[in-house]
Scaffold this motif. Sequence first.
Motif, mmCIF file in Angstrom:
data_model
loop_
_atom_site.group_PDB
_atom_site.id
_atom_site.type_symbol
_atom_site.label_atom_id
_atom_site.label_comp_id
_atom_site.label_asym_id
_atom_site.label_seq_id
_atom_site.Cartn_x
_atom_site.Cartn_y
_atom_site.Cartn_z
ATOM 1 N N GLY A 185 -30.376 57.294 -32.729
ATOM 2 C CA GLY A 185 -30.296 58.158 -33.904
ATOM 3 C C GLY A 185 -29.452 59.391 -33.688
ATOM 4 N N ARG A 186 -29.152 59.723 -32.479
ATOM 5 C CA ARG A 186 -28.304 60.885 -32.188
ATOM 6 C C ARG A 186 -26.849 60.492 -31.918
ATOM 7 N N LEU A 187 -26.639 59.205 -31.625
ATOM 8 C CA LEU A 187 -25.297 58.688 -31.349
ATOM 9 C C LEU A 187 -25.094 57.400 -32.132
ATOM 10 N N ASP A 188 -23.870 57.029 -32.322
ATOM 11 C CA ASP A 188 -23.555 55.766 -32.997
ATOM 12 C C ASP A 188 -23.368 54.628 -32.004
ATOM 13 N N TYR A 189 -23.826 54.816 -30.780
ATOM 14 C CA TYR A 189 -23.780 53.772 -29.764
ATOM 15 C C TYR A 189 -24.933 53.998 -28.805
ATOM 16 N N ALA A 190 -25.239 52.974 -28.008
ATOM 17 C CA ALA A 190 -26.353 53.051 -27.056
ATOM 18 C C ALA A 190 -25.793 53.094 -25.641
ATOM 19 N N PRO A 191 -25.855 54.229 -24.950
ATOM 20 C CA PRO A 191 -25.317 54.306 -23.590
ATOM 21 C C PRO A 191 -26.208 53.559 -22.608
ATOM 22 N N PRO A 192 -25.621 52.906 -21.623
ATOM 23 C CA PRO A 192 -26.445 52.245 -20.595
ATOM 24 C C PRO A 192 -27.060 53.290 -19.659
ATOM 25 N N VAL A 193 -28.353 53.177 -19.460
ATOM 26 C CA VAL A 193 -29.067 54.124 -18.599
ATOM 27 C C VAL A 193 -29.773 53.319 -17.517
ATOM 28 N N VAL A 194 -29.484 53.656 -16.241
ATOM 29 C CA VAL A 194 -30.110 52.953 -15.107
ATOM 30 C C VAL A 194 -30.691 53.984 -14.156
ATOM 31 N N ASP A 195 -31.676 53.555 -13.389
ATOM 32 C CA ASP A 195 -32.302 54.419 -12.379
ATOM 33 C C ASP A 195 -31.742 54.047 -11.009
ATOM 34 N N LEU A 196 -31.198 55.008 -10.294
ATOM 35 C CA LEU A 196 -30.589 54.759 -8.978
ATOM 36 C C LEU A 196 -31.339 55.517 -7.882
ATOM 37 N N ALA A 197 -32.631 55.725 -8.107
ATOM 38 C CA ALA A 197 -33.411 56.466 -7.112
ATOM 39 C C ALA A 197 -33.430 55.731 -5.779
ATOM 40 N N ASP A 198 -33.486 54.388 -5.812
ATOM 41 C CA ASP A 198 -33.525 53.641 -4.561
ATOM 42 C C ASP A 198 -32.193 53.706 -3.819
ATOM 43 N N LYS A 199 -31.118 54.158 -4.497
ATOM 44 C CA LYS A 199 -29.809 54.321 -3.856
ATOM 45 C C LYS A 199 -29.559 55.757 -3.417
ATOM 46 N N GLY A 200 -30.548 56.629 -3.658
ATOM 47 C CA GLY A 200 -30.396 58.031 -3.273
ATOM 48 C C GLY A 200 -29.857 58.908 -4.380
ATOM 49 N N PHE A 201 -29.857 58.391 -5.631
ATOM 50 C CA PHE A 201 -29.339 59.166 -6.757
ATOM 51 C C PHE A 201 -30.347 59.084 -7.906
ATOM 52 N N PRO A 202 -31.421 59.867 -7.854
ATOM 53 C CA PRO A 202 -32.462 59.780 -8.884
ATOM 54 C C PRO A 202 -31.969 60.327 -10.218
ATOM 55 N N LEU A 203 -32.482 59.720 -11.295
ATOM 56 C CA LEU A 203 -32.146 60.161 -12.645
ATOM 57 C C LEU A 203 -32.929 61.430 -12.962
ATOM 58 N N ASN A 259 -17.249 47.232 -19.207
ATOM 59 C CA ASN A 259 -18.068 46.662 -20.278
ATOM 60 C C ASN A 259 -17.891 47.410 -21.603
ATOM 61 N N GLY A 260 -16.650 47.780 -21.929
ATOM 62 C CA GLY A 260 -16.372 48.433 -23.206
ATOM 63 C C GLY A 260 -16.729 49.897 -23.258
ATOM 64 N N MET A 261 -17.094 50.494 -22.130
ATOM 65 C CA MET A 261 -17.471 51.898 -22.074
ATOM 66 C C MET A 261 -16.529 52.667 -21.137
ATOM 67 N N THR A 262 -16.303 53.930 -21.482
ATOM 68 C CA THR A 262 -15.542 54.835 -20.623
ATOM 69 C C THR A 262 -16.532 55.737 -19.891
ATOM 70 N N TYR A 263 -16.322 55.910 -18.597
ATOM 71 C CA TYR A 263 -17.202 56.717 -17.753
ATOM 72 C C TYR A 263 -16.386 57.841 -17.107
ATOM 73 N N TRP A 264 -16.954 59.036 -17.151
ATOM 74 C CA TRP A 264 -16.457 60.171 -16.364
ATOM 75 C C TRP A 264 -17.648 60.709 -15.573
ATOM 76 N N ALA A 265 -17.445 60.904 -14.282
ATOM 77 C CA ALA A 265 -18.503 61.472 -13.439
ATOM 78 C C ALA A 265 -17.941 62.680 -12.715
ATOM 79 N N ILE A 266 -18.712 63.778 -12.662
ATOM 80 C CA ILE A 266 -18.248 65.008 -12.037
ATOM 81 C C ILE A 266 -19.385 65.634 -11.245
ATOM 82 N N THR A 267 -19.050 66.201 -10.089
ATOM 83 C CA THR A 267 -20.043 66.854 -9.233
ATOM 84 C C THR A 267 -19.354 67.844 -8.315
#
Length: 285
Positions: A185-203, A259-267
């Motif tokens: 309801g806040r966006l016109d698309y559904a972003p993929p959300v995954v949990d990476l806590a087991d990889k050392g990157f918790p959500l 998969n049809g999505m653009t990703y930008w990651a910054i840290t």
Amino acid sequence: MSKDDDMHDDKHVAPNDPPTTSETTTLGKMLRDGSLHHKAPQALRERLRDELANAERHAVAQETVSASSTSDVQREPRQDAKHEAKPETRPSKPAKSTGTEAAWGPSLAPWLFGGAGGAILGGLAVAMALLVTRPPAPAQVQDPVAQTGLQPQEIVSSHVRALLSQHPIDVISTDQHTVKPWFNGRLDYAPPVVDLADKGFPLAGGRLDYVGGRTVSVLIYHTDKHPIDVYVYPARDKASAAPMITGSDGYAIARWRRNGMTYWAITDAEPSHLRVFVEALQAAT
């Protein structure tokens, strides 16, 4: 002789009497046989013919100068000086017009095949040679930044703005099943959300932001207390693109398509940590 005889003779001899028959015959004969016609000397005929030819050449030269370029105008006086210095050879016969002059006219043929025409044809030949020998331009490969319409500086500004705000996260949760429905309801698309806590990157949660002229979803992860903001929105180009990691203003930035999505990651963490995070996120999506 008596006085009467003298008067008789004066009556028969008058000053206006017509000439005799022999005199009339001689004058008519001279008019008919051309004895009174004098032919012009050959030298005079040749001089008049040369002057007419020079006048015609001069008129053609004037037309050539007016139609030629500046460089041709500068060369014409030297050519005319050569012609003036060299005495003209009297032609034995009038010059016959060639087929080119007959087709194009006496004024166009000298210009086309003279100095001006040679200069123009030479320039065209050089231009054609350059076009033939010039190597083909390399195919332009669109940069992912140009395809997404975003610049790294926009991502940096958004990331810093969120860190300085009092609410850098709109929905705080480590559960992907809580964060993903929050965007409905806040966006016109559904972003993929995954949990990476087991990889050392918790959500840590998610938020909305405005970059590239539209509202996008931002997923927040952590690595050794360093936040990693992941901007996700539909890609204009549906083809996949491998991750590219760069740096800007002390931040490590990664961008890719999948998969049809653009990703930008910054840290602000080390680029090596960001590379491991990107690999883990790609494997999960």
